[in-house]
Design an enzyme around this catalytic site. Sequence first.
Site, PDB file in Angstrom:
ATOM      1  N   SER A 123      13.794  11.565 -50.822  1.00  0.00           N
ATOM      2  CA  SER A 123      12.990  10.476 -51.392  1.00  0.00           C
ATOM      3  C   SER A 123      12.283  10.847 -52.686  1.00  0.00           C
ATOM      4  CB  SER A 123      11.977   9.976 -50.368  1.00  0.00           C
ATOM      5  OG  SER A 123      12.600   9.149 -49.411  1.00  0.00           O
ATOM      6  N   VAL A 124      12.277  12.111 -53.063  1.00  0.00           N
ATOM      7  CA  VAL A 124      11.793  12.468 -54.404  1.00  0.00           C
ATOM      8  C   VAL A 124      12.664  11.787 -55.467  1.00  0.00           C
ATOM      9  CG1 VAL A 124      11.401  14.410 -55.987  1.00  0.00           C
ATOM     10  CG2 VAL A 124      10.809  14.626 -53.577  1.00  0.00           C
TER      11      VAL A 124
END
Length: 298
Positions: free
Chosen positions: A59-60
């Site tokens: 999710s970065v």
Amino acid sequence: MDKKTMKEPLVREAHEKGLFNGTWLYAEHGEILSKGALGWRDTEDRLPLRENSIFDLASVSKQFTAAAIMLLVQEGLLELEDEITRFFPALPYPGVTVRHLLTHTGGVVDYFDDINWLIGIWEKENRIPDNNDVLRFLCESGAEAYFAPGEDSCYSNSDYCLLALIVEQISGLPFEDFMKQRVFEPAGLHSTAVCHVRKDGWPSDNFARAMVLEDGRYLLPDFSKNDRDVIPEDGTSGEGNVYSNILDLFRWDRVLREGRLITPGSQRLMYTPVTLNNGEEYVDEEGEGYGFGWAIPK
């Protein structure tokens, strides 16, 4: 003992205790003080990690999708207040805007809530689903919105799949190509890309395999009893599946701080915690706010 001297012994101690397998980079004021790699990038402990080994950012990845959206906003091709039904008329989410998607405040259902939808495509159609399948899920599943736009915030991976589709519609490029041509290459991130390794294969041996600990040993999720659902998630973009390494992430930090791709004004918007319709700043259970793809510590 200075910080540079302290870092490596701390990391090595964690590695020896079985608490760290990976790469690290520590920098201050644009100067790298310590970096290195410890451990393995495969399940058989044959391929040692290197400083330039490439990892799935999970999710970065969302910060890069937000950057792509802000590029289009800077160029006047998109407005943050554009309603998403402009791009997806069949979506049952009236009043939801691009800004809502960026901040998870549109109430759009997270496809993770019904991952069996994607698993069904993978098993029945023998293919790995993509963002268009997420869009179809949102249109056809009948799942109700979590809340009215702007009334609350609820993390939804679907939001960023839709943002990636918007980038494709406006640019006329596949999302992977847009990110390469307009974000990664201009920023000098030559080891960073949107990848779908189970669909397209591993681009090189330098990729670190994402592993899970099960029954006392590390194995690929593909062979796990509990985590095989990562396979049908491999074809989506925007919410994940950006791969990079610590050296490129350091370069990305410098590009942002120097305003070389995303303007300081755009970045102020990205790093501003979202405010709900009631005028209150949203804060999650961990005390963090959320901007455009960025968690904002309080």
